[in-house]
Design a protein around this motif. Structure first.
Motif, PDB file in Angstrom:
ATOM      1  N   ASN A 293      -1.351   2.712   6.732  1.00 49.80           N
ATOM      2  CA  ASN A 293      -2.018   3.742   7.531  1.00 49.80           C
ATOM      3  C   ASN A 293      -1.088   4.323   8.604  1.00 49.80           C
ATOM      4  O   ASN A 293      -1.518   4.671   9.688  1.00 49.80           O
ATOM      5  CB  ASN A 293      -3.284   3.161   8.183  1.00 49.80           C
ATOM      6  CG  ASN A 293      -4.307   4.234   8.488  1.00 49.80           C
ATOM      7  OD1 ASN A 293      -4.400   5.241   7.786  1.00 49.80           O
ATOM      8  ND2 ASN A 293      -5.060   4.055   9.551  1.00 49.80           N
ATOM      9  N   LYS A 294       0.192   4.444   8.270  1.00 48.63           N
ATOM     10  CA  LYS A 294       1.186   4.965   9.218  1.00 48.63           C
ATOM     11  C   LYS A 294       1.748   6.299   8.694  1.00 48.63           C
ATOM     12  O   LYS A 294       1.720   6.572   7.494  1.00 48.63           O
ATOM     13  CB  LYS A 294       2.353   3.976   9.376  1.00 48.63           C
ATOM     14  CG  LYS A 294       1.945   2.651  10.021  1.00 48.63           C
ATOM     15  CD  LYS A 294       1.766   2.858  11.500  1.00 48.63           C
ATOM     16  CE  LYS A 294       1.419   1.657  12.321  1.00 48.63           C
ATOM     17  NZ  LYS A 294       0.744   0.543  11.791  1.00 48.63           N
ATOM     18  N   THR A 307       0.202   6.353  13.843  1.00 45.95           N
ATOM     19  CA  THR A 307      -0.838   6.008  12.871  1.00 45.95           C
ATOM     20  C   THR A 307      -1.267   7.302  12.175  1.00 45.95           C
ATOM     21  O   THR A 307      -1.151   8.398  12.744  1.00 45.95           O
ATOM     22  CB  THR A 307      -2.079   5.375  13.540  1.00 45.95           C
ATOM     23  OG1 THR A 307      -2.653   6.346  14.409  1.00 45.95           O
ATOM     24  CG2 THR A 307      -1.708   4.123  14.322  1.00 45.95           C
TER      25      THR A 307
END
Ligand code: ATP
Length: 332
Positions: A293-294, A307
């Motif tokens: 989720n980056k 993020t």
């Protein structure tokens, strides 16, 4: 992590191939098996997935478009489509996915993340509207294409003392228009973020005329009046509306040029190649380090990881001072 997949989604952008190449080579070097998913999330649903090798990614760095093809998938927005996508991921034993695209593509990546699939995003959209990065892949090449076109248009505008309204891409974002105005010496830039003052525009064109400068160049973002009419070669298209207004008020010979999809193509610029290469390598590093989720970004001349949630929430904003600079220089 032994198996990493890569997909390109949403609008294609020059430099996507540089990301694909670097991510593939970096992953292979680390001992991973790398897969290419064709046509974005649609190919993930239908299982259009092939192994990427050193050979498949050689000689692609300088090519525009994306060797993986891109698509907009309505099916992936449904629970049924997402279930099928997950089945494909599990069938091949894919441990993580590099998602190359815009904010819509990152929303898809967030869903995969919620389903337990590790995802890292690489911002790639000529609109440059993604937050947490100063540059998205493709923007610089598109800007160079637009500047080249404006230089050519300027030659004929000067020769014939005409007004040219040049429409560039940007449904909700004025990045291309603003930077094209800065780098192309436009007389005015009209962008969705700032309400247009058409009377002021007419005044500037008339002042140019009075000073013996018969030509003017006006850059408009396609989404100036709200998006959907942009890019159309119709009376209700954005450039036509602006040009008609200028012509009716000034009676000057006013022409339009809609640059359209040529802004998406072409060999990537030095910036898009080098940044794309760095982004692709870092994306794989993040997955190998167990991150998810980056998004990989570029902030103040450094790689910066944020993020995905922040990147989506914080749209990249144009700098009002740059807009003011175009205004100030063109009104001298
Ligand atoms: P560009 O800025 O160039 O248009 P983008 O990535 O924002 O690129 P979109 O068409 O918005 O382009 O999104 C690409 C794809 O991502 C969609 O076609 C869809 O498959 C997926 N996607 C977008 N939003 C969502 C969502 N809310 N849920 C699931 N998938 C999504």
């Amino acid at each position: 992590m032994r198996k990493i997949a890569i997909l390109t989604s949403g609008g294609d952008a020059p430099g996507m191939n540089a990301v694909i190449r670097a991510a593939t080579l970096k992953g292979i070097k680390a001992g991973c098996k790398i897969y290419g998913i064709k046509r974005g999330y649609q190919g993930l649903i239908t299982g259009e997935i092939e192994e990427l090798t050193v050979e498949t990614v050689s000689d692609i760095l300088h090519r525009g478009g994306t060797i993986l093809h891109s698509a907009r998938s309505k099916d992936f927005k449904t629970g049924e489509g997402q279930k099928k996508a997950l089945e494909q991921i599990e069938k091949l034993g894919i441990d993580g996915i590099v998602v190359i695209g815009g904010d819509g593509s990152f929303r898809g990546a967030q869903i995969l993340n919620q389903l337990g699939v590790a995802t890292v995003g690489v911002p790639a959209t000529i609109d440059n509207d993604i937050g947490c990065t100063d540059f998205s892949i493709g923007f610089d090449t598109a800007l160079n294409t637009v500047l080249d076109a404006i230089s050519k248009i300027r030659d004929t505008a000067v020769s014939h003392d005409r007004v040219y309204v040049v429409e560039v891409m940007g449904k909700n974002s004025g990045f291309i228009a603003l930077y094209a105005g800065l780098g192309g010496g436009a007389d005015a830039v009209l962008i969705p973020e700032i309400p247009p003052d058409l009377d002021q525009l007419v005044k500037r064109i008339e002042e140019n005329d009075q000073r013996g400068r018969g030509h003017s160049i006006v850059i408009v973002a396609e989404g100036l009046f709200g998006g959907p009419s942009g890019g159309q070669v119709l009376a209700e298209g954005t450039a036509f509306k602006v040009a008609t207004y200028i012509n009716l008020r000034t009676r000057k010979d006013t022409r339009i040029t809609i640059l359209g999809h040529l802004q998406r193509g072409g060999s990537p610029s030095a910036l898009d190649r080098t940044l794309g290469t760095r982004f692709g390598a870092v994306a794989v590093d993040l997955l190998l380090a167990g991150e998810t989720n980056k998004m990989v970004g570029w902030v103040k001349n450094e790689i910066k990881v944020s993020t995905m949630d922040e990147a989506i929430a914080r749209k990249n904003q144009i700098d009002p001072e740059l807009y003011q600079l175009v205004e100030n220089l063109s009104s001298v």
